[in-house]
Design a protein around this motif. Structure first.
Motif, mmCIF file in Angstrom:
data_model
loop_
_atom_site.group_PDB
_atom_site.id
_atom_site.type_symbol
_atom_site.label_atom_id
_atom_site.label_comp_id
_atom_site.label_asym_id
_atom_site.label_seq_id
_atom_site.Cartn_x
_atom_site.Cartn_y
_atom_site.Cartn_z
ATOM 1 N N GLU A 8 0.810 -1.216 0.000
ATOM 2 C CA GLU A 8 0.000 0.000 0.000
ATOM 3 C C GLU A 8 0.845 1.269 0.000
ATOM 4 O OE1 GLU A 8 -2.815 -0.100 3.165
ATOM 5 O OE2 GLU A 8 -3.983 -1.748 2.293
ATOM 6 N N LEU A 9 2.143 1.148 0.292
ATOM 7 C CA LEU A 9 3.028 2.320 0.300
ATOM 8 C C LEU A 9 3.685 2.555 -1.056
ATOM 9 C CD1 LEU A 9 4.823 1.943 3.763
ATOM 10 C CD2 LEU A 9 2.745 3.220 3.198
ATOM 11 N N VAL A 10 3.438 1.681 -2.024
ATOM 12 C CA VAL A 10 4.051 1.828 -3.343
ATOM 13 C C VAL A 10 3.206 2.767 -4.198
ATOM 14 C CG1 VAL A 10 4.733 0.625 -5.446
ATOM 15 C CG2 VAL A 10 5.137 -0.424 -3.215
ATOM 16 N N VAL A 11 3.865 3.798 -4.763
ATOM 17 C CA VAL A 11 3.179 4.821 -5.545
ATOM 18 C C VAL A 11 3.976 5.098 -6.811
ATOM 19 C CG1 VAL A 11 2.142 5.888 -3.504
ATOM 20 C CG2 VAL A 11 4.367 6.701 -4.325
ATOM 21 N N ASP A 43 2.538 10.703 -8.088
ATOM 22 C CA ASP A 43 1.691 10.730 -6.904
ATOM 23 C C ASP A 43 2.304 11.645 -5.851
ATOM 24 O OD1 ASP A 43 -0.312 8.885 -7.757
ATOM 25 O OD2 ASP A 43 1.111 7.252 -7.440
ATOM 26 N N VAL A 91 3.913 13.027 -2.568
ATOM 27 C CA VAL A 91 4.828 12.494 -1.551
ATOM 28 C C VAL A 91 4.353 12.979 -0.186
ATOM 29 C CG1 VAL A 91 7.190 12.479 -0.674
ATOM 30 C CG2 VAL A 91 6.773 12.429 -3.143
ATOM 31 N N ASP A 92 4.151 12.050 0.711
ATOM 32 C CA ASP A 92 3.639 12.393 2.034
ATOM 33 C C ASP A 92 4.546 13.427 2.709
ATOM 34 O OD1 ASP A 92 3.262 12.010 5.072
ATOM 35 O OD2 ASP A 92 1.640 10.810 4.223
ATOM 36 N N ALA A 141 7.679 12.691 4.922
ATOM 37 C CA ALA A 141 8.966 12.223 4.388
ATOM 38 C C ALA A 141 10.075 13.178 4.806
ATOM 39 C CB ALA A 141 8.887 12.120 2.871
ATOM 40 N N TRP A 195 11.041 6.769 0.531
ATOM 41 C CA TRP A 195 10.908 7.944 1.400
ATOM 42 C C TRP A 195 10.810 7.478 2.842
ATOM 43 C CZ3 TRP A 195 11.385 12.396 -1.314
ATOM 44 C CH2 TRP A 195 11.134 12.339 -2.688
ATOM 45 N N VAL A 241 7.870 5.615 4.486
ATOM 46 C CA VAL A 241 6.643 6.381 4.304
ATOM 47 C C VAL A 241 5.991 6.013 2.971
ATOM 48 C CG1 VAL A 241 5.691 8.702 3.987
ATOM 49 C CG2 VAL A 241 7.455 8.306 5.710
ATOM 50 N N GLN A 242 6.816 5.953 1.926
ATOM 51 C CA GLN A 242 6.354 5.586 0.589
ATOM 52 C C GLN A 242 7.529 5.024 -0.197
ATOM 53 O OE1 GLN A 242 4.758 9.448 -0.508
ATOM 54 N NE2 GLN A 242 2.742 8.587 -0.852
ATOM 55 N N SER A 291 8.379 5.159 -4.202
ATOM 56 C CA SER A 291 8.021 5.605 -5.546
ATOM 57 C C SER A 291 8.736 4.739 -6.569
ATOM 58 C CB SER A 291 8.418 7.071 -5.755
ATOM 59 O OG SER A 291 7.759 7.934 -4.858
#
Length: 221
Positions: free
Chosen positions: A90-93, A97, A99-100, A103, A129, A137-138, A140
């Motif tokens: 779910e953290l893969v973007v 998209d 970026v939270d 980060a 991130w 966090v994410q 990318s």
């Protein structure tokens, strides 16, 4: 072969596309890149030829909204030096998209993507991130997913910049055991570490033959 997944302006759905001479050539039908990879090299090549010959739509690359080229169904193993993470799907973007804003720094490099039977191996830029406690966090991915034959010999040069100031650089060997035959269907090797980042910082990533992208922390591109 060079592929992307983009958000189609006609219908608003994610669509696989061949990337050819700066154009995003939408693949007719509903096949996802993951499905094409799993179908094997012959089906993947035939789909690429079909997209180039008869694209359902053509978009100039800078105008296309890019998604993650493939989406994992399991945890993504990530290695950066001696550090290891397993990133939740779910953290893969994608690189377009947001970026939270939590980060705080990034690790930059390359991810490898296997077909289910291992007959196809492809690569894409990757940026992990982390928050100020070093937790993911994410992740990318993208925009380009290139098959191994596109890369040639030798390592990929990866660098990160901000406001034309280099933050770090490193090398990623596509033949590295972690990437070529490591754990999971998708896994990342990230040799570049950025210093702390702040909201609205713009990070420019150059992944050599895999292309470039730019993203703003805490905002959409």
């Amino acid at each position: 072969m060079r592929w992307v997944t983009y958000l189609s302006p006609s219908g608003g759905r994610e669509r696989a596309a061949a990337l050819d001479d700066g154009d995003v050539l939408g693949l007719p039908g509903d096949d996802r890149l993951t499905d094409l990879l799993d179908a094997g090299p012959t089906v993947l090549a035939e789909a690429h030829a079909r997209a180039v010959a008869s694209p359902i739509e053509i978009i100039v690359e800078p105008e296309a909204r890019m998604c993650a080229p493939v989406l994992p169904r399991a945890l993504v193993p990530v290695r950066a030096g001696d550090d290891r993470w397993e990133v939740h799907p779910e953290l893969v973007v994608g690189v377009d998209d947001a970026v939270d804003p939590s980060a705080d720094s990034a690790r930059v490099g390359v991810a490898a993507v296997n077909s289910r039977d291992g007959s196809v191996l492809a690569y894409t830029p990757a940026c992990l991130w982390l928050d100020d406690d070093g937790r993911p966090v994410q992740l990318s991915l993208g925009p380009v997913l290139a098959t191994a034959d596109e890369l040639g010999a030798g390592p990929l040069r990866v660098s990160a910049e901000m406001e034309e100031r280099e933050l770090g650089r490193g090398l990623v060997d596509p033949a590295d055991a972690w990437l070529a035959a490591g754990p999971g269907r998708i896994r990342a090797l990230l040799p570049v570490t950025t210093p702390p980042l702040a909201a609205n910082d713009e990070l420019f990533v150059d992944a050599d033959a895999l292309g470039t992208f730019e993203v703003r922390v805490g905002s959409q591109v």
